[in-house]
Every structure is written in C-alpha cells, then in structure tokens.
Design a protein around this motif. Sequence first.
Motif, mmCIF file in Angstrom:
data_model
loop_
_atom_site.group_PDB
_atom_site.id
_atom_site.type_symbol
_atom_site.label_atom_id
_atom_site.label_comp_id
_atom_site.label_asym_id
_atom_site.label_seq_id
_atom_site.Cartn_x
_atom_site.Cartn_y
_atom_site.Cartn_z
ATOM 1 N N ASP A 89 17.570 -51.679 1.869
ATOM 2 C CA ASP A 89 17.682 -50.524 2.765
ATOM 3 C C ASP A 89 18.860 -50.754 3.725
ATOM 4 N N PHE A 90 19.935 -49.969 3.537
ATOM 5 C CA PHE A 90 21.154 -50.150 4.314
ATOM 6 C C PHE A 90 21.482 -48.894 5.113
ATOM 7 N N PRO A 91 22.230 -49.044 6.216
ATOM 8 C CA PRO A 91 22.832 -47.869 6.851
ATOM 9 C C PRO A 91 23.951 -47.322 5.964
ATOM 10 N N LEU A 92 24.291 -46.064 6.171
ATOM 11 C CA LEU A 92 25.360 -45.413 5.408
ATOM 12 C C LEU A 92 26.529 -45.177 6.362
ATOM 13 N N TYR A 93 27.720 -45.648 5.982
ATOM 14 C CA TYR A 93 28.859 -45.576 6.884
ATOM 15 C C TYR A 93 29.921 -44.608 6.364
ATOM 16 N N PRO A 94 30.276 -43.600 7.162
ATOM 17 C CA PRO A 94 31.289 -42.625 6.743
ATOM 18 C C PRO A 94 32.699 -43.213 6.800
ATOM 19 N N THR A 95 33.606 -42.554 6.103
ATOM 20 C CA THR A 95 35.017 -42.940 6.140
ATOM 21 C C THR A 95 35.848 -41.764 6.611
ATOM 22 N N SER A 96 37.063 -42.053 7.022
ATOM 23 C CA SER A 96 38.012 -41.008 7.400
ATOM 24 C C SER A 96 39.358 -41.346 6.779
ATOM 25 N N PRO A 97 40.212 -40.340 6.549
ATOM 26 C CA PRO A 97 41.516 -40.601 5.925
ATOM 27 C C PRO A 97 42.343 -41.588 6.745
ATOM 28 N N TYR A 122 39.245 -45.209 5.669
ATOM 29 C CA TYR A 122 38.917 -46.329 6.549
ATOM 30 C C TYR A 122 37.541 -46.109 7.158
ATOM 31 N N SER A 123 36.769 -47.203 7.231
ATOM 32 C CA SER A 123 35.453 -47.166 7.859
ATOM 33 C C SER A 123 35.520 -47.939 9.173
ATOM 34 N N PRO A 124 35.555 -47.257 10.315
ATOM 35 C CA PRO A 124 35.646 -47.967 11.599
ATOM 36 C C PRO A 124 34.396 -48.790 11.912
ATOM 37 N N ASP A 125 33.245 -48.373 11.405
ATOM 38 C CA ASP A 125 31.998 -49.104 11.681
ATOM 39 C C ASP A 125 31.998 -50.483 11.038
ATOM 40 N N THR A 126 32.578 -50.582 9.838
ATOM 41 C CA THR A 126 32.564 -51.850 9.100
ATOM 42 C C THR A 126 33.925 -52.533 9.053
ATOM 43 N N ARG A 127 34.961 -51.828 9.511
ATOM 44 C CA ARG A 127 36.344 -52.310 9.463
ATOM 45 C C ARG A 127 36.785 -52.621 8.033
#
Length: 256
Positions: A89-97, A122-127
């Motif tokens: 069970d993981f969090p889901l991390y969005p990306t942006s261009p 790029y995913s700022p939450d996970t870098r």
Amino acid sequence: MKLPIFIADAFTATAFRGNPAAVCLVENTLPEDAHQRIAGEMNLSETAFIRKLQPSDNFTQKNTNNTLTFVTMSGELKARRAEDGIVLDFPLYPTSPQDLHEVEDLIKAAIGDDTLVQDIQYSPDTRKLLVRLSDSYNRSFLETLKVNTEPLPRIEQTGKVKGLILTLKGEPGGRTPQYDFYSRYFAPWVGLPEDPVTGSAHTVLSSYWSQQLRKKEMRAFQCSRRGGELDISLRPDGRVDLKGGAAIVLEGTLTV
C-alpha cells in the motif's frame, strides 16, 4: 544471540529474479548500530526487521487482517497477503512537465544524444525525474540500453533530482504476458547505480501512466537484469496498491 533470517526475492515468483531483500525476525529490541551492521553484512539495499509488539505474539501465527506494517525511511509501508501475491500500500505521487533545458545535460550523460525522448516529467514529492522514451522503441531497446550513471551526481548537485526513471509504453498485441509500460530505475545519488525492482518509482510511474493510458488497473515490468513484474491498482483514496509475487531463496540463522 541467534536470529532467524531470510532472503526473499520480491515482485517475482522465480528465484534469483525480482528485488532481493533480507528479513530478520527479532525477539527483543536491538541497538541501532546492530540494525546497520546486519544490513551491511547482508549487503542488500533492503533489509527489514520484524519485531513482536507483544511478548505473547507468535511469528508463525497469522495476523487477523493479514497485514504487516513496516516503518521505513519514507514512512509507514503496509503489506498484506493476497491469493496470488503480496500487496503493498503506497501513496500515489503526481508529476508535472519538466523543462528539457534544465535537465538536458543529465539526460544526455545518462543515455546519449541519439536516444529519442518523448516526454519529461518531475515528481517534487519524491525528487524523481521521469524520462519517457519514444514510442518507436520496444522493450528490447530499453533492456539493452547502456545507461551511464557514474557522472550523474556531479552533473546534478542541487538536490532536486535523487532518482532517474526511464520508461516506455507497452507493446499492445506483442509479448505474452502483455504489460502496459516498462521501466528502469537509477539512483547513483544514494549509491544505487540501478535498482532491480523499485516500489517507490512505481508510485510515480502509476500516476503518470494512469493519466496517459486512462486506466486504473495496469501491469508493469521493470527491465533490469533481474527483472520484475507488478500489478497496479489505483484506489479512490489517492493511494496505489502494488502487487507482486515473492520467492524465499534463503533461510537461516544469524549469530549476533
């Protein structure tokens, strides 16, 4: 002190594939340096320690809801048994261009000038930096692509990027079993040139490909040398279930 210890290959049903991890059963609390020493001795990127919460607990008894909670550097990770594997069970991390000019040198150093890139996110939450290769490529191209990770920490020193994901759209009507997308993952910034199978990378990949393919249920394959497959299910609560098989390849006793 003697401790039961196992090595399990995750995200596979076949020994010597997937992501190897050590699992150590601990009766009593260990000093912190003991955890680090055991992990170093096992020489694996993942080592888990399972400890009884109550003295009356029995390692061989089934949990009432078939769920284990692991405390990790990234927060709590819940794992539960399913009929055909283990569900994480993981969090889901969005990306942006991501602007190409900001990461162009890093990408060229990793995969060269000639490899065609279709999208950069790029995913700022996970870098994590996600680089989608051209749809003109197939799985074999990604599997055999020579990726140069050695210079990446020198090129990217701002701390913005801590992991590089290369991904590719699946091939409809091609191989059996079919996969919705493929990936490889590299993290030389933390001493990991290439990870065999990466749950955290799929928290980013699941978000991206769900939007691209307009699907909530997907199947993925990580194209490392060992290889591993994941069944993906996006949940209404904004999290994602990653399911995979597991094969125990070693069982023994550790003397501390």
